[in-house]
Every structure is written in C-alpha cells, then in structure tokens.
Design a protein around this motif. Sequence first.
Motif, PDB file in Angstrom:
ATOM      1  N   CYS A  40     -39.420 -64.259 -40.453  1.00 55.99           N
ATOM      2  CA  CYS A  40     -38.322 -63.712 -41.248  1.00 55.99           C
ATOM      3  C   CYS A  40     -37.692 -64.777 -42.142  1.00 55.99           C
ATOM      4  O   CYS A  40     -37.429 -64.555 -43.315  1.00 55.99           O
ATOM      5  CB  CYS A  40     -37.243 -63.126 -40.342  1.00 55.99           C
ATOM      6  N   TYR A  45     -35.869 -63.144 -45.193  1.00 55.59           N
ATOM      7  CA  TYR A  45     -34.970 -62.241 -44.442  1.00 55.59           C
ATOM      8  C   TYR A  45     -34.091 -63.083 -43.529  1.00 55.59           C
ATOM      9  O   TYR A  45     -34.319 -63.165 -42.314  1.00 55.59           O
ATOM     10  CB  TYR A  45     -35.789 -61.230 -43.628  1.00 55.59           C
ATOM     11  N   SER A  48     -32.098 -61.365 -40.502  1.00 57.66           N
ATOM     12  CA  SER A  48     -32.992 -60.983 -39.404  1.00 57.66           C
ATOM     13  C   SER A  48     -33.466 -62.231 -38.663  1.00 57.66           C
ATOM     14  O   SER A  48     -33.615 -62.220 -37.435  1.00 57.66           O
ATOM     15  CB  SER A  48     -34.198 -60.224 -39.931  1.00 57.66           C
ATOM     16  N   ALA A 146     -32.584 -51.179 -34.798  1.00 56.23           N
ATOM     17  CA  ALA A 146     -33.142 -51.969 -35.903  1.00 56.23           C
ATOM     18  C   ALA A 146     -34.223 -51.169 -36.624  1.00 56.23           C
ATOM     19  O   ALA A 146     -34.250 -51.092 -37.856  1.00 56.23           O
ATOM     20  CB  ALA A 146     -33.707 -53.280 -35.382  1.00 56.23           C
ATOM     21  N   ASP A 164     -32.030 -55.967 -43.876  1.00 58.28           N
ATOM     22  CA  ASP A 164     -31.875 -57.327 -43.361  1.00 58.28           C
ATOM     23  C   ASP A 164     -30.416 -57.605 -42.978  1.00 58.28           C
ATOM     24  O   ASP A 164     -30.132 -58.109 -41.893  1.00 58.28           O
ATOM     25  CB  ASP A 164     -32.349 -58.334 -44.419  1.00 58.28           C
ATOM     26  N   VAL A 167     -29.349 -55.457 -39.878  1.00 62.91           N
ATOM     27  CA  VAL A 167     -29.975 -55.880 -38.616  1.00 62.91           C
ATOM     28  C   VAL A 167     -29.072 -56.882 -37.907  1.00 62.91           C
ATOM     29  O   VAL A 167     -28.822 -56.795 -36.697  1.00 62.91           O
ATOM     30  CB  VAL A 167     -31.357 -56.530 -38.873  1.00 62.91           C
TER      31      VAL A 167
END
Lengths: 176, 116
Positions: A40, A45, A48, A146, A164, A167
């Motif tokens: 990630c 991301y 995340s 998620a 993202d 989450v």
Amino acid sequence: MKDLQRLRTSLKEEVELALNAQVKMEAEASSKYLAMASWCEVNGYLYSAKYFYKQAEEEREHMLKIFHYLADQGVMAYSPEVGPVPHDYPSFRSIFEAALQSEINVTHSINRLVTLCRRVEDYATENFLQWFVKEQVEEEINARRALELFDVIGEEGTGRFQIDRYVYKITHLDVE
Amino acid sequence: MKDSFTLHELYRTAKGFTQQCDLTNRIILTFGEQVIAFRYLDFVSFRRKVDRVNLHDMIFNLDDAYDFEVIEAPKSNQQLVLTLCDLVQLRDLLSGTQFALDLNSMLHEALYTYAS
Ligand SMILES: [Fe+2]
Ligand SMILES: [Fe+2]
C-alpha cells in the motif's frame, strides 16, 4: 510418588502444542499485514498502509499475549519461524480480500483451540482464549467493512483515493 | 534401602531405564553408560529433540556425518552420541517414560481431586 508434570504445569501437552502453533499463526498474520502495508505504501495508498502497519503491530501483540500465557503456565513458548509471505497483489481490492480471508482462518483456528480446551477440561485456557474469540469478531467486522467500502464508494474516478482515506477511519473514527 | 523412598522407576527397556527422584524433582535417565538428570521441562524438550531426528536421512544418506547424531542434554553439559539403533531405543525409552509420567498425573488427578 510426586506428580512432577502437574507440579510444573497445568497445561496438557496437546494444549501447549496448539497454543504454540497459534503463536506461529499470529506471527504469520503480523508478517502478512506488514507485506500488505508495504504494498500500500509503495503504491500510494498511505492511509491503508498506516492501517496495515497498525494491524501488523496488533498481531504481534496477540502473539506475545499467548507467549506470556505459556510462560506463566510453566512451559516453553517457542519463537516461531515465519516463512516468506505474499508481496504481489493484483489490485488494491485484492489485499482486503486476502486480509478478510486471513482473519477468517484465524477465527477458525481459535475456535478449534477452544474446542480442544473443552475436550481436555482445560477451563483456564478456555477462559484465556475468550479474549481472542471476542477479538476475532472485531477483526472480521473491520476487514469486512474495509471491503464494503469498495462497493459503497466504488473504484471509479477518485474512488480508490476515497476508499484509502476511509479505510484508516475504520479503526480511527475520531480522525476526520 | 534409603533409595527406595525417593527413587521411583518410571520405565525400563533392554538398553536403559528412567527413574523419578522425589527429593530433587528430577527425572533420571540411565542409557547405556550415561546417566543424566532432567527437570521436567528439560525432559520434555529433550524428548522432542530426540523425536525430531530424521531417521530416514540417517538410513539413506551414505555420508559419514549421518552415521551418528549428537544430542545435547539440556543444562547438563552432557551430550549423547547416538547411532540409528540407539535413537530408536532411546525414543522407546523416552516415550515410555512420558507415558508413565502422564499416567501418574492422571492417577493423582483421579485420586486426590476430592478430599475424602
Ligand atoms: Fe490476531
Ligand atoms: Fe487479526
């Protein structure tokens, strides 16, 4: 004639071995989450990534919880060998699918441990494991939530950017 | 004999025997020429170590290094140099000993759980 075994520990050998196997499973879970965090982070991301780094830490704490329990019960906890874990994920979404599956596997494993404890009448360990039973409910809720975000928000346009961010909020609801 | 008050035989085979010493809480293994005293936990980890040796490798690998297995006894500064045959016999002795320990524990539980 003294009962040397019972003087040393209240754990039956099969329970001890099963708990040590669970130590290994938690360590593997930690390692898997770390790999997910890495994927990630390197793919942009960042929220995340934070979420998975935190999960990795938590799994290590789970491992240590069992580790100390074993030592408290007078038996050896074995530092587990953890093999290579997957680092190649085909998509952002597939990571969360893998995470949920991994949590489901852990839940099954914990349930089997509880069954074993009841079979050998080890009520102390069963009681200890109840914390994990509860924890797994929580873990599955988060993993499922998620994945749900992919459907609720959708991946089109800036979808993945939004996913993202959300989450991270699953476990940090106080964060904007 | 003074010994009989504190030493209890656990298991015996052609190659050796084990005893439990209630004075020191040790399990004493006599195997061939060697005598080794274990605490319970050390006995268990020693037994597992012996069980983990790959006999198949010892049989089929022709290298000299596979003729013997050297096993360290925990906390005793002693090591056992074991042939394939020794290993099989030692396993037998150790698992028989574990059985005796398990059985004794079960008897304790059954007999002393309810004060009568
Ligand atoms: Fe866990
Ligand atoms: Fe988890």
